[in-house]
Design an enzyme around this catalytic site. Structure first.
Site, PDB file in Angstrom:
ATOM      1  N   HIS A 185       0.871  -1.441  -0.010  1.00 47.37           N
ATOM      2  CA  HIS A 185      -0.194  -0.073  -0.104  1.00 47.37           C
ATOM      3  C   HIS A 185       0.853   1.151  -0.143  1.00 47.37           C
ATOM      4  CE1 HIS A 185      -3.703  -2.231   1.572  1.00 47.37           C
ATOM      5  NE2 HIS A 185      -3.181  -2.688   0.609  1.00 47.37           N
ATOM      6  N   CYS A 224      -5.217   1.127   7.058  1.00 46.72           N
ATOM      7  CA  CYS A 224      -6.063  -0.216   7.306  1.00 46.72           C
ATOM      8  C   CYS A 224      -5.487  -0.816   8.650  1.00 46.72           C
ATOM      9  CB  CYS A 224      -5.945  -1.077   5.983  1.00 46.72           C
ATOM     10  SG  CYS A 224      -4.347  -1.805   5.637  1.00 46.72           S
ATOM     11  N   CYS A 230      -1.582  -1.650   7.363  1.00 43.33           N
ATOM     12  CA  CYS A 230      -0.673  -0.374   7.135  1.00 43.33           C
ATOM     13  C   CYS A 230      -0.337  -0.105   8.657  1.00 43.33           C
ATOM     14  CB  CYS A 230      -1.390   0.543   6.263  1.00 43.33           C
ATOM     15  SG  CYS A 230      -1.459  -0.230   4.516  1.00 43.33           S
ATOM     16  N   GLU A 249       1.038   3.918   1.971  1.00 46.39           N
ATOM     17  CA  GLU A 249       1.954   4.406   2.957  1.00 46.39           C
ATOM     18  C   GLU A 249       3.208   3.532   3.527  1.00 46.39           C
ATOM     19  OE1 GLU A 249      -1.171   3.288   2.755  1.00 46.39           O
ATOM     20  OE2 GLU A 249      -2.380   3.304   4.625  1.00 46.39           O
TER      21      GLU A 249
END
Length: 170
Positions: A72, A97, A106, A74
């Site tokens: 993802h 998430c 994350c 981040e």
């Protein structure tokens, strides 16, 4: 003409960012950069998300969710920032998430990286997250600000948000 600046594998022109730094708060400016990065990804059926890590007013890491099943935004931004993420601010267009899917949560990467503040474009309405990412970060001492350029973030996320509603997950 402002030269292009490198953000990991993406170069961007500061003129391409829709919010001019002189007329916006730092939070709005860096969120606008994250929003512009999000447009590079093709992560369907997942959301298009961008992120930047900022330390002392400078971007030290960036990323966007490239494809479903891959890291993802981040996580990529934090990896690129490396040790510079400690005490930094993470700007991310969608709440991190806090659940396992094809990738780990994350929120765990954010906590491991040692950022002191997370600025979010919009809260994640997905029933698996739904404020849980922000709540976990706050509970563990990370300052969280939500809804910075929120209308622009929701507009970017509109196709994904519609798919969540159709699936009954928002």
């Amino acid at each position: 003409m402002t030269p292009a600046r490198s953000l990991g594998s993406v170069a961007y022109s500061t003129h391409a960012v829709a919010v001019h730094r002189e007329s916006a708060s730092n939070d709005e400016y860096f969120m606008a950069v994250a929003l512009s990065l999000a447009r590079y990804g093709q992560p369907a059926p997942n959301p298009a998300v961008g992120a930047v890590v900022v330390r002392h007013g400078e971007i030290v890491g960036s990323g966007y969710h490239q494809r479903a099943g891959e890291a993802h935004a981040e996580v990529l931004a934090l990896q690129r920032a490396s040790v510079l993420s400690v005490g930094a601010t993470l700007y991310v267009t969608l709440e991190p998430c806090n659940h396992f899917g094809r990738t780990p949560p994350c929120v765990d990467a954010v906590l491991r990286a040692g950022v002191s503040r997370v600025v979010v474009g919009c809260a994640d309405p997905n029933s698996q997250v739904c404020g849980g990412g922000a709540a976990r970060l706050r509970a563990l001492g990370v300052e969280v600000t939500i809804d910075v350029l929120g209308a622009r973030a929701r507009k970017l996320l509109a196709p994904w948000l519609r798919s969540l509603r159709k699936a009954g997950r928002s």
